[in-house]
Design a protein around this motif. Sequence first.
Motif, PDB file in Angstrom:
ATOM      1  N   LEU A  30      24.870  36.591  74.362  1.00  0.00           N
ATOM      2  CA  LEU A  30      24.786  35.073  73.924  1.00  0.00           C
ATOM      3  C   LEU A  30      24.627  34.606  75.121  1.00  0.00           C
ATOM      4  CD1 LEU A  30      28.117  35.225  71.800  1.00  0.00           C
ATOM      5  CD2 LEU A  30      25.698  35.137  71.082  1.00  0.00           C
ATOM      6  N   GLY A  31      24.052  33.207  74.988  1.00  0.00           N
ATOM      7  CA  GLY A  31      24.033  32.302  76.017  1.00  0.00           C
ATOM      8  C   GLY A  31      25.123  31.808  76.537  1.00  0.00           C
ATOM      9  N   GLU A  32      25.121  31.582  77.854  1.00  0.00           N
ATOM     10  CA  GLU A  32      26.277  30.948  78.668  1.00  0.00           C
ATOM     11  C   GLU A  32      26.863  29.751  77.994  1.00  0.00           C
ATOM     12  OE1 GLU A  32      26.790  29.186  83.044  1.00  0.00           O
ATOM     13  OE2 GLU A  32      26.151  31.280  82.854  1.00  0.00           O
ATOM     14  N   ARG A  33      25.975  28.843  77.476  1.00  0.00           N
ATOM     15  CA  ARG A  33      26.363  27.469  76.838  1.00  0.00           C
ATOM     16  C   ARG A  33      25.891  27.539  75.246  1.00  0.00           C
ATOM     17  NH1 ARG A  33      23.542  23.268  80.114  1.00  0.00           N
ATOM     18  NH2 ARG A  33      24.673  21.736  79.281  1.00  0.00           N
ATOM     19  N   ALA A  34      24.887  28.220  74.891  1.00  0.00           N
ATOM     20  CA  ALA A  34      24.666  28.242  73.576  1.00  0.00           C
ATOM     21  C   ALA A  34      23.716  29.258  73.235  1.00  0.00           C
ATOM     22  CB  ALA A  34      24.106  26.933  73.246  1.00  0.00           C
ATOM     23  N   THR A  35      23.531  29.662  72.049  1.00  0.00           N
ATOM     24  CA  THR A  35      22.322  30.603  71.440  1.00  0.00           C
ATOM     25  C   THR A  35      21.695  30.076  70.516  1.00  0.00           C
ATOM     26  OG1 THR A  35      23.901  32.498  72.420  1.00  0.00           O
ATOM     27  CG2 THR A  35      21.913  32.879  70.812  1.00  0.00           C
ATOM     28  N   LEU A  36      20.387  30.100  70.528  1.00  0.00           N
ATOM     29  CA  LEU A  36      19.611  29.909  69.375  1.00  0.00           C
ATOM     30  C   LEU A  36      19.286  31.287  68.661  1.00  0.00           C
ATOM     31  CD1 LEU A  36      16.921  27.496  71.137  1.00  0.00           C
ATOM     32  CD2 LEU A  36      18.837  26.944  69.575  1.00  0.00           C
ATOM     33  N   LEU A  37      19.777  31.548  67.433  1.00  0.00           N
ATOM     34  CA  LEU A  37      19.854  32.744  66.608  1.00  0.00           C
ATOM     35  C   LEU A  37      18.689  32.434  65.590  1.00  0.00           C
ATOM     36  CD1 LEU A  37      20.475  35.618  66.363  1.00  0.00           C
ATOM     37  CD2 LEU A  37      22.541  34.726  64.937  1.00  0.00           C
ATOM     38  N   GLN A  38      17.690  33.391  65.673  1.00  0.00           N
ATOM     39  CA  GLN A  38      16.626  33.214  64.540  1.00  0.00           C
ATOM     40  C   GLN A  38      16.465  34.449  63.741  1.00  0.00           C
ATOM     41  OE1 GLN A  38      12.530  32.598  66.427  1.00  0.00           O
ATOM     42  NE2 GLN A  38      11.550  33.055  64.483  1.00  0.00           N
ATOM     43  N   PHE A  39      16.332  34.212  62.581  1.00  0.00           N
ATOM     44  CA  PHE A  39      16.171  35.211  61.571  1.00  0.00           C
ATOM     45  C   PHE A  39      14.873  35.190  61.122  1.00  0.00           C
ATOM     46  CE2 PHE A  39      20.602  35.229  61.717  1.00  0.00           C
ATOM     47  CZ  PHE A  39      21.074  36.395  61.619  1.00  0.00           C
ATOM     48  N   SER A  40      13.802  36.331  61.331  1.00  0.00           N
ATOM     49  CA  SER A  40      12.536  36.269  60.867  1.00  0.00           C
ATOM     50  C   SER A  40      12.159  37.591  60.039  1.00  0.00           C
ATOM     51  CB  SER A  40      11.715  36.300  62.195  1.00  0.00           C
ATOM     52  OG  SER A  40      11.843  35.368  63.159  1.00  0.00           O
ATOM     53  N   SER A  41      11.009  37.296  59.564  1.00  0.00           N
ATOM     54  CA  SER A  41      10.675  38.603  58.825  1.00  0.00           C
ATOM     55  C   SER A  41       9.086  38.703  59.174  1.00  0.00           C
ATOM     56  CB  SER A  41      10.602  38.439  57.396  1.00  0.00           C
ATOM     57  OG  SER A  41      10.234  37.279  56.826  1.00  0.00           O
ATOM     58  N   ALA A  42       8.360  39.906  58.937  1.00  0.00           N
ATOM     59  CA  ALA A  42       7.422  40.530  59.918  1.00  0.00           C
ATOM     60  C   ALA A  42       6.250  39.660  59.209  1.00  0.00           C
ATOM     61  CB  ALA A  42       7.073  41.809  59.395  1.00  0.00           C
ATOM     62  N   PHE A  43       6.063  39.201  58.329  1.00  0.00           N
ATOM     63  CA  PHE A  43       4.853  38.419  57.729  1.00  0.00           C
ATOM     64  C   PHE A  43       4.864  37.146  57.651  1.00  0.00           C
ATOM     65  CE2 PHE A  43       4.170  42.828  56.115  1.00  0.00           C
ATOM     66  CZ  PHE A  43       3.120  43.097  57.053  1.00  0.00           C
ATOM     67  N   CYS A  44       5.972  36.290  58.081  1.00  0.00           N
ATOM     68  CA  CYS A  44       6.409  34.968  58.131  1.00  0.00           C
ATOM     69  C   CYS A  44       5.596  34.158  59.183  1.00  0.00           C
ATOM     70  CB  CYS A  44       7.775  34.921  58.146  1.00  0.00           C
ATOM     71  SG  CYS A  44       8.493  33.084  58.274  1.00  0.00           S
ATOM     72  N   ALA A  45       4.655  33.359  58.949  1.00  0.00           N
ATOM     73  CA  ALA A  45       3.829  32.680  59.722  1.00  0.00           C
ATOM     74  C   ALA A  45       4.811  31.492  60.433  1.00  0.00           C
ATOM     75  CB  ALA A  45       2.585  31.906  59.036  1.00  0.00           C
ATOM     76  N   PRO A  46       5.611  30.873  59.818  1.00  0.00           N
ATOM     77  CA  PRO A  46       6.364  29.791  60.284  1.00  0.00           C
ATOM     78  C   PRO A  46       7.472  30.557  61.393  1.00  0.00           C
ATOM     79  CG  PRO A  46       6.318  29.563  57.897  1.00  0.00           C
ATOM     80  CD  PRO A  46       5.646  30.745  58.227  1.00  0.00           C
ATOM     81  N   CYS A  47       7.892  31.868  61.031  1.00  0.00           N
ATOM     82  CA  CYS A  47       8.837  32.421  62.040  1.00  0.00           C
ATOM     83  C   CYS A  47       8.061  32.547  63.308  1.00  0.00           C
ATOM     84  CB  CYS A  47       9.025  33.849  61.605  1.00  0.00           C
ATOM     85  SG  CYS A  47       9.862  33.868  59.992  1.00  0.00           S
ATOM     86  N   ARG A  48       6.723  32.872  63.362  1.00  0.00           N
ATOM     87  CA  ARG A  48       6.148  32.967  64.689  1.00  0.00           C
ATOM     88  C   ARG A  48       6.110  31.660  65.555  1.00  0.00           C
ATOM     89  NH1 ARG A  48       3.028  36.099  61.513  1.00  0.00           N
ATOM     90  NH2 ARG A  48       1.114  34.517  60.959  1.00  0.00           N
ATOM     91  N   ALA A  49       5.970  30.475  64.781  1.00  0.00           N
ATOM     92  CA  ALA A  49       5.952  29.074  65.334  1.00  0.00           C
ATOM     93  C   ALA A  49       7.334  28.947  65.840  1.00  0.00           C
ATOM     94  CB  ALA A  49       5.385  28.027  64.475  1.00  0.00           C
ATOM     95  N   THR A  50       8.117  29.317  65.040  1.00  0.00           N
ATOM     96  CA  THR A  50       9.800  28.930  65.209  1.00  0.00           C
ATOM     97  C   THR A  50      10.036  29.819  66.611  1.00  0.00           C
ATOM     98  OG1 THR A  50      10.134  28.621  63.073  1.00  0.00           O
ATOM     99  CG2 THR A  50      11.779  29.283  64.590  1.00  0.00           C
ATOM    100  N   ARG A  51       9.444  30.928  66.831  1.00  0.00           N
ATOM    101  CA  ARG A  51       9.703  31.656  67.964  1.00  0.00           C
ATOM    102  C   ARG A  51       9.452  31.057  69.280  1.00  0.00           C
ATOM    103  NH1 ARG A  51       6.354  35.740  67.275  1.00  0.00           N
ATOM    104  NH2 ARG A  51       8.019  36.769  65.713  1.00  0.00           N
ATOM    105  N   ARG A  52       8.199  30.427  69.017  1.00  0.00           N
ATOM    106  CA  ARG A  52       7.595  29.650  70.325  1.00  0.00           C
ATOM    107  C   ARG A  52       8.471  28.739  70.719  1.00  0.00           C
ATOM    108  NH1 ARG A  52       3.547  27.655  68.155  1.00  0.00           N
ATOM    109  NH2 ARG A  52       3.942  25.601  68.112  1.00  0.00           N
ATOM    110  N   VAL A  53       8.568  27.780  69.594  1.00  0.00           N
ATOM    111  CA  VAL A  53       9.441  26.515  69.813  1.00  0.00           C
ATOM    112  C   VAL A  53      10.755  26.803  70.461  1.00  0.00           C
ATOM    113  CG1 VAL A  53      10.740  24.461  68.716  1.00  0.00           C
ATOM    114  CG2 VAL A  53       8.340  25.095  68.008  1.00  0.00           C
ATOM    115  N   LEU A  54      11.554  27.583  69.914  1.00  0.00           N
ATOM    116  CA  LEU A  54      12.902  28.206  70.299  1.00  0.00           C
ATOM    117  C   LEU A  54      12.657  28.697  71.798  1.00  0.00           C
ATOM    118  CD1 LEU A  54      14.614  29.571  67.225  1.00  0.00           C
ATOM    119  CD2 LEU A  54      14.489  27.150  68.072  1.00  0.00           C
TER     120      LEU A  54
END
Length: 119
Positions: A30-54
Amino acid sequence: MREREDGTRNDGPRHGAPPPVAAADLGAELGERATLLQFSSAFCAPCRATRRVLGEVAGMVPGVAHIEIDAEARLELVRALGVLRTPTVLVLDAGGRVVRRAVGQPRKADVIAALGEVV
């Protein structure tokens, strides 16, 4: 639940929140101050964009970690945390408690604002 103009929803804090999430549950620290926990799936285009932003936000804010979980591979964790679609992002405080939840591709400004409430 509030739906934003871009169609994503920010559920905010939840009543009956799940117990804190431990690093052992995630397979990552976990992050020392906070954690951004992302749940994704393999063929999810918004997941890839979310990964980049986070990833960008975690790189900008000291003590914040970004952990991405493959929802299909971790169904027990998905069920325990009430994840219904991908991408879902949980903001965890330093103790692993879920303090914010958002479904859909987040905007960078919204992620930064959510972190501002935690760190």
